[in-house]
Write a protein that holds these residues in place. Structure first.
Motif, PDB file in Angstrom:
ATOM      1  N   LEU A  16      47.413  35.565  34.992  1.00  0.00           N
ATOM      2  CA  LEU A  16      47.241  36.087  36.529  1.00  0.00           C
ATOM      3  C   LEU A  16      45.931  35.466  37.279  1.00  0.00           C
ATOM      4  CD1 LEU A  16      48.811  39.697  35.410  1.00  0.00           C
ATOM      5  CD2 LEU A  16      49.823  37.562  36.476  1.00  0.00           C
ATOM      6  N   HIS A  17      45.128  34.370  36.314  1.00  0.00           N
ATOM      7  CA  HIS A  17      43.782  33.520  36.917  1.00  0.00           C
ATOM      8  C   HIS A  17      43.621  33.596  38.556  1.00  0.00           C
ATOM      9  CE1 HIS A  17      39.856  33.495  37.329  1.00  0.00           C
ATOM     10  NE2 HIS A  17      39.592  34.396  36.119  1.00  0.00           N
ATOM     11  N   PRO A  18      43.299  33.954  39.548  1.00  0.00           N
ATOM     12  CA  PRO A  18      43.633  32.818  40.912  1.00  0.00           C
ATOM     13  C   PRO A  18      43.155  30.957  39.889  1.00  0.00           C
ATOM     14  CG  PRO A  18      42.603  35.327  40.484  1.00  0.00           C
ATOM     15  CD  PRO A  18      43.102  35.096  39.497  1.00  0.00           C
ATOM     16  N   LYS A  19      43.481  30.588  40.921  1.00  0.00           N
ATOM     17  CA  LYS A  19      43.607  29.147  40.584  1.00  0.00           C
ATOM     18  C   LYS A  19      41.750  29.113  40.966  1.00  0.00           C
ATOM     19  CE  LYS A  19      47.515  26.617  41.357  1.00  0.00           C
ATOM     20  NZ  LYS A  19      47.891  28.055  41.141  1.00  0.00           N
ATOM     21  N   ASP A  22      37.013  33.332  42.746  1.00  0.00           N
ATOM     22  CA  ASP A  22      35.934  34.246  44.003  1.00  0.00           C
ATOM     23  C   ASP A  22      35.681  35.717  43.813  1.00  0.00           C
ATOM     24  OD1 ASP A  22      38.633  34.785  43.724  1.00  0.00           O
ATOM     25  OD2 ASP A  22      38.968  34.839  46.109  1.00  0.00           O
ATOM     26  N   ARG A  27      41.855  42.330  45.174  1.00  0.00           N
ATOM     27  CA  ARG A  27      42.527  42.221  44.323  1.00  0.00           C
ATOM     28  C   ARG A  27      42.627  43.558  43.402  1.00  0.00           C
ATOM     29  NH1 ARG A  27      41.061  36.120  43.953  1.00  0.00           N
ATOM     30  NH2 ARG A  27      39.382  37.900  42.753  1.00  0.00           N
ATOM     31  N   ASN A 110      50.811  45.397  38.300  1.00  0.00           N
ATOM     32  CA  ASN A 110      50.044  44.485  39.141  1.00  0.00           C
ATOM     33  C   ASN A 110      51.055  43.715  39.616  1.00  0.00           C
ATOM     34  OD1 ASN A 110      47.676  43.061  39.764  1.00  0.00           O
ATOM     35  ND2 ASN A 110      48.409  41.201  38.908  1.00  0.00           N
ATOM     36  N   ALA A 113      51.002  39.511  40.301  1.00  0.00           N
ATOM     37  CA  ALA A 113      49.720  38.617  41.186  1.00  0.00           C
ATOM     38  C   ALA A 113      48.764  38.798  41.148  1.00  0.00           C
ATOM     39  CB  ALA A 113      49.814  40.057  43.132  1.00  0.00           C
ATOM     40  N   PRO A 114      47.911  37.492  41.520  1.00  0.00           N
ATOM     41  CA  PRO A 114      47.016  36.893  41.059  1.00  0.00           C
ATOM     42  C   PRO A 114      45.850  38.148  41.344  1.00  0.00           C
ATOM     43  CG  PRO A 114      47.434  35.760  42.918  1.00  0.00           C
ATOM     44  CD  PRO A 114      48.847  36.396  43.052  1.00  0.00           C
ATOM     45  N   ILE A 115      45.067  38.319  39.303  1.00  0.00           N
ATOM     46  CA  ILE A 115      43.930  38.574  39.963  1.00  0.00           C
ATOM     47  C   ILE A 115      43.569  38.032  38.292  1.00  0.00           C
ATOM     48  CG2 ILE A 115      45.357  40.203  38.457  1.00  0.00           C
ATOM     49  CD1 ILE A 115      43.684  42.617  39.578  1.00  0.00           C
ATOM     50  N   THR A 116      42.030  38.514  37.802  1.00  0.00           N
ATOM     51  CA  THR A 116      41.420  38.129  37.575  1.00  0.00           C
ATOM     52  C   THR A 116      40.851  38.958  36.032  1.00  0.00           C
ATOM     53  OG1 THR A 116      38.986  38.995  37.273  1.00  0.00           O
ATOM     54  CG2 THR A 116      39.824  36.816  38.380  1.00  0.00           C
TER      55      THR A 116
END
Length: 424
Positions: A16-19, A22, A27, A110, A113-116
């Protein structure tokens, strides 16, 4: 039920980690909202930021609070051997069943969705803390402070800022003042804050932030003092003087960490007994830890084998000071570091106290620095250095060349974790 279940969910979370990495809180807020905002239901929070000493200071605060009979949640990162180390519920490491259930709940909420990885696992810890009765919650910042995933509590009981130094420049800024500004982001309006010994540039920023928010500070060198005298730890503030044993954790820097923990405990109204427990009870792995069993110990015998996970310039300085204080004998380093770290800054102080260095790469780490490159950097700061394909090869190499002294495996918590998985 085995650890494979939680490991499998953690592996899914990595996807799920964003590209782009940041530092934002959007999130985290979104997921906390989907879970009913558990951050609003935590037992009183002690929030701890800083570059070095966060984990040791948290362990000391926890020991003190528990000595006074309190049930204490604690969140720390990264883990060394098992993820479960990150979440301690009312004094006990989280169970596999509970961890699996929480991770699955957070993953589902979640909704892809993108999330670290750090953000979603921090939310899982907060959810666990909100659902388990306790008297205090200790939250250790992961990176920075202002935009860290732990910085979601509006009114903590206390903030703590351990020493700030240069690290993680790619995220926090290039100057000490910029980095201190990120750390000072945990200070909340009218919430007391304990501040460890700082360089002037960092302290100026922290004090300015506290003034803006009306947050009362308790600052090392101004409001409290700590020192080692005649083999004892002496702490003094406006409540009086404490004459205590030296910390169970090795190193002069642990005297400073103990002072910070005691200042925090005094702010929380802890007893003198709690302050002594904070100094003598904690055990904190991979902080100048003597290894006494396992295959590497057998390979090194009769040479002492030690482990430390420090990885920045300030950690190198503290480690060099600790080594200089030990019984005089040659110290041989086995060093593996990430390529995101200031390797020369870490090794330069150690070059004054170490007889040699064997560089290794960290197995399984994408961002490991190549052993040959670490070797060349060590030579550039004046340290005799070679490289080896692995830690066992390095230990064997040193053991073949010397029958005395000590071996210290160092340079990264990720490397330390690899070693501890085999050594308990």
């Amino acid at each position: 039920m085995t650890q494979v279940r939680s490991d499998a969910i953690l592996e899914r979370m990595m996807a799920l980690h964003p590209k782009v990495m940041d530092l934002v809180l959007d999130r985290v807020w979104r997921l906390l909202g989907a879970l009913g905002n558990p951050q609003n239901d935590l037992p009183p929070v002690v929030h701890i930021a800083g570059t070095n000493g966060k984990g040791s200071t948290q362990a000391m605060i926890r020991a003190g609070l528990e000595a006074d009979g309190h049930r204490v949640h604690a969140y720390t990162s990264p883990h060394l051997a098992r993820f479960h180390e990150r979440i301690r519920l009312a004094g006990t490491l989280i169970t596999e069943d509970k961890l699996t259930s929480l991770l699955d709940e957070c993953y589902t909420a979640n909704d892809g969705a993108p999330i670290t990885y750090f953000e979603i696992t921090t939310v899982a810890a907060i959810l666990a803390f909100a659902r388990t009765p306790a008297d205090y919650t200790l939250l250790e910042v992961g990176l920075g402070g202002r935009l860290d995933a732990t910085n979601v509590v509006d009114a903590p009981a206390l903030s703590v800022i351990t020493p700030v130094s240069i690290d993680h420049q790619q995220y926090l800024g290039d100057t000490l003042a910029e980095i201190a500004g990120e750390k000072a982001g945990i200070i909340k309006r009218r919430t007391p804050c304990v501040v460890a010994r700082q360089e002037d540039d960092a302290l100026d920023v922290i004090e300015a932030q506290a003034r803006r928010l009306g947050a009362p500070l308790s600052v090392h060198g101004q409001d409290w003092h700590v020192a080692s005298e005649h083999g004892r730890l002496v702490y003094q503030d406006d409540r009086g003087l404490l004459d205590l044993p030296m910390p169970s954790l090795l190193g002069q820097h642990q005297v400073q960490n103990a002072g910070t923990a005691i200042a925090a405990l005094r702010r929380l109204g802890a007893s003198d007994t709690a302050c002594e427990a904070a100094v003598v009870v904690p055990v904190w792995p991979a902080r100048m830890q003597r290894l006494r069993k396992g295959p590497l110990v057998d390979l090194a015998n009769p040479i002492e084998l030690w482990l430390d996970g420090g990885h920045n310039r300030a950690a190198g300085e503290a480690l060099a000071e600790t080594l200089a204080s030990l019984a005089p004998r040659p110290t041989h380093l086995i060093c593996g570091m990430l390529n995101t770290k200031d390797v020369a800054g870490y090794l330069r102080p150690l070059s004054k106290v170490a007889a040699s260095l064997v560089a290794v790469s960290i197995p399984g780490e994408t961002n490991t620095m190549d052993a040959a490159q670490t070797c060349e950097i060590a030579k550039s700061v004046g340290m005799p250095a070679t490289s080896a394909p692995s830690v066992p090869h390095a230990v064997a190499k040193i053991a073949e060349e010397t029958a005395s002294g000590r071996i210290l495996i160092c340079g990264s918590l990720y490397l330390a974790g690899r070693i501890l998985r085999d050594h308990g």
